[in-house]
Write an enzyme that holds these catalytic residues in place. Structure first.
Site, PDB file in Angstrom:
ATOM      1  N   LYS A  21      13.978  94.711  55.575  1.00  0.00           N
ATOM      2  CA  LYS A  21      14.549  94.191  56.811  1.00  0.00           C
ATOM      3  C   LYS A  21      14.829  92.686  56.700  1.00  0.00           C
ATOM      4  CE  LYS A  21      12.146  94.713  60.798  1.00  0.00           C
ATOM      5  NZ  LYS A  21      12.110  93.752  61.909  1.00  0.00           N
ATOM      6  N   SER A  22      13.862  91.947  56.157  1.00  0.00           N
ATOM      7  CA  SER A  22      14.027  90.492  56.034  1.00  0.00           C
ATOM      8  C   SER A  22      15.223  90.138  55.156  1.00  0.00           C
ATOM      9  CB  SER A  22      12.760  89.869  55.435  1.00  0.00           C
ATOM     10  OG  SER A  22      11.651  90.058  56.266  1.00  0.00           O
ATOM     11  N   ARG A  26      19.040  88.381  56.146  1.00  0.00           N
ATOM     12  CA  ARG A  26      19.491  87.158  55.462  1.00  0.00           C
ATOM     13  C   ARG A  26      20.789  87.384  54.701  1.00  0.00           C
ATOM     14  NH1 ARG A  26      14.312  86.932  56.521  1.00  0.00           N
ATOM     15  NH2 ARG A  26      13.137  84.955  56.591  1.00  0.00           N
ATOM     16  N   GLY A  93      13.307  89.272  66.434  1.00  0.00           N
ATOM     17  CA  GLY A  93      12.872  87.882  66.370  1.00  0.00           C
ATOM     18  C   GLY A  93      13.496  87.150  65.196  1.00  0.00           C
ATOM     19  N   ARG A 121       8.572  86.281  73.704  1.00  0.00           N
ATOM     20  CA  ARG A 121       8.128  85.716  72.429  1.00  0.00           C
ATOM     21  C   ARG A 121       8.435  84.228  72.335  1.00  0.00           C
ATOM     22  NH1 ARG A 121       9.646  89.932  67.702  1.00  0.00           N
ATOM     23  NH2 ARG A 121       8.280  88.517  66.546  1.00  0.00           N
ATOM     24  N   GLN A 168      10.130  82.698  59.541  1.00  0.00           N
ATOM     25  CA  GLN A 168      11.209  82.512  60.510  1.00  0.00           C
ATOM     26  C   GLN A 168      11.353  81.037  60.880  1.00  0.00           C
ATOM     27  OE1 GLN A 168      10.536  85.127  63.830  1.00  0.00           O
ATOM     28  NE2 GLN A 168      10.683  86.977  62.592  1.00  0.00           N
ATOM     29  N   ASP A 314       2.445  91.916  59.075  1.00  0.00           N
ATOM     30  CA  ASP A 314       3.120  93.066  59.690  1.00  0.00           C
ATOM     31  C   ASP A 314       2.443  94.391  59.345  1.00  0.00           C
ATOM     32  OD1 ASP A 314       5.027  91.627  61.064  1.00  0.00           O
ATOM     33  OD2 ASP A 314       6.470  91.673  59.418  1.00  0.00           O
ATOM     34  N   LYS A 341       3.562  89.014  68.448  1.00  0.00           N
ATOM     35  CA  LYS A 341       4.541  89.918  67.848  1.00  0.00           C
ATOM     36  C   LYS A 341       5.211  90.726  68.965  1.00  0.00           C
ATOM     37  CE  LYS A 341       4.129  89.023  63.418  1.00  0.00           C
ATOM     38  NZ  LYS A 341       5.296  88.702  62.553  1.00  0.00           N
ATOM     39  N   ARG A 387       5.986  99.096  64.617  1.00  0.00           N
ATOM     40  CA  ARG A 387       4.875  99.192  63.668  1.00  0.00           C
ATOM     41  C   ARG A 387       3.649  99.871  64.298  1.00  0.00           C
ATOM     42  NH1 ARG A 387       7.312  96.774  59.532  1.00  0.00           N
ATOM     43  NH2 ARG A 387       8.446  94.819  59.915  1.00  0.00           N
TER      44      ARG A 387
END
Length: 428
Positions: A21-22, A26, A93, A121, A168, A314, A341, A387
């Protein structure tokens, strides 16, 4: 809502977990601000990453997305245009905070909004340093909460010491630094995941890393790339735990990213005695990748604290499930970040696992779990947190009876075919 029955014959077989996902986020963002066409393979077509695509389309970037293949027609920094509509980040986020770093340097106005979870958040961890650089950012709670209004423009580099180890936060400031006057440096209390530094280098950016300090010079442009996204270790974590705790199991997870800033889950499994092997180790786009094999294991309790926490933050919901099947006490400390989170994951994990009979207590910065315990079926709730939903489903694989996961649709954020994989592995 999904119901998970106790798996009696073991989980066996080979799966490929969704793309990281990260890295997917990007790849789209960096492709959008790069010159030329960036192609992405293995993209995660989950709701969070699709929110990133939607936002950058509204910023004037042409993006063709076909499942896990994406083409981004980058036009450089100057190619981003003022959006005529609000930029809706959904539940993401990562989209919010990284995009704010990009918007901070663009000479136009934009408004960023998200869902009810995002609205709670904290964003001041990025809006404060971006304001120090010269961006005009306002919103609820003095710019700490969405919706946020951003008017970017001329910004100056800063030397910023972050109170939290957050990729982040680091990434947002570095992205703004690339289009700011002078040098921008971010110093962290612990090392957070470094996907941004690795991918910026792949896109031709000069990034200086010195221990916990990362620096970039302003005025740097990005060059388009072909990005192959590895499987997400945060998604793999659920089946690594399942393979270790469900009797008579052996699961092969192919093409998983094993970036050392993300492999805390592997370290914890090994220190708890799990039968876990890595093979076919290789490097792709600067990211280490491997195939993982996990088998049913005799586990022992452990202590998880300090520098390892950012490397597995996570994964703590499913580590808590793992700990319910380990001999003795598992203590998780220094994990205050869980409180901000998608939910307060400390309280939520504890309350939901207690419904299944776990011997677990919350602490101010983590939790204490005693095992092993025979979990029992019940109805639990994801509370809209992907999660939490997946962790409860994995608990269902070993619970006597069945576990019903309410609000399980939240899992589509990061792992759209999660329940399909449970079924596939249990039918072997």
């Amino acid at each position: 809502m999904n119901k998970v029955e106790q798996v009696t014959g073991g989980l066996n077989g080979t799966i490929k977990v969704p793309g990281d996902k990260s890295i997917s986020h990007r790849a789209v963002m960096f492709g959008a601000i790069a010159e030329g066409t960036t192609t992405i393979e293995g993209f995660l077509p989950g709701e969070d990453c699709l929110s990133t695509i939607d936002c950058f389309r509204k910023l004037g970037i042409q993006i063709d997305a076909q499942g896990d293949k994406v083409k981004v027609e980058g036009k450089g920094w100057q190619g981003l245009t003022e959006p005529i509509d609000i930029l809706d980040v959904g539940n993401s986020g990562t989209t919010t905070r990284l995009m704010l770093g990009i918007l901070a340097t663009r000479p136009f106005h934009s408004v960023v909004i998200g869902d009810a979870s995002i609205a709670k958040r904290p964003m001041s961890r990025v809006t404060d340093p971006l304001r120090q650089m010269g961006a005009e950012i306002d919103g609820r709670d003095n710019g700490n909460l969405t919706p946020l209004s951003v008017r970017g423009g001329q910004t100056k580099g800063i030397d910023y010491t972050s109170k939290v180890a957050s990729a982040q936060v680091k990434s947002s400031i570095l992205l703004a630094g690339l289009q700011s006057e002078g040098v921008t440096t971010v110093t962290e209390p612990h090392l957070s995941r470094d996907h941004t530094e690795r991918m910026l280098r792949a896109f031709g950016v000069d990034v200086d890393v010195n221990g916990l300090k990362v620096s970039v010079k302003g005025g740097q442009d990005l060059t388009s790339q072909h990005v192959i996204v590895p499987g997400d270790i945060s998604s793999a974590a659920f089946f690594l735990v399942a393979g270790a705790i469900v009797p008579n199991s052996r699961i092969v997870l192919e093409n998983v990213g094993v970036n050392p800033t993300r492999t805390g889950i592997i370290d914890v499994l090994q220190q708890m005695g799990a039968k876990l092997e890595l093979f076919n180790e290789r490097v792709s786009n600067g990211e280490p990748v491997a195939d993982l094999v996990i088998s049913t294991s005799d586990l022992r309790g452990t202590e998880i604290a300090g520098d390892i926490i950012p490397r597995l933050i996570d994964e703590i919901p499913v580590i808590a499930v793992l700990a319910t099947q380990a001999q003795g006490k598992t203590v998780i400390r220094d994990a205050e970040e869980l409180k901000v989170k998608e939910t307060n994951r400390i309280d939520t994990v504890v309350s939901e696992l207690k419904k299944l009979g776990a011997n677990i207590e919350a602490t101010g910065d983590g939790m204490i779990i005693e095992g092993p315990v025979q979990l029992k079926g019940n109805t639990v709730n994801s509370h809209g947190d992907h999660r939490i939903g997946m962790a409860m489903a994995i608990a269902g694989c070993i619970a006597k009876g069945s576990v019903t996961v309410e609000n399980s649709e939240a899992i589509a954020v990061s792992y759209p075919n999660f329940f399909d994989h449970i079924h596939t592995l249990s039918e072997k």
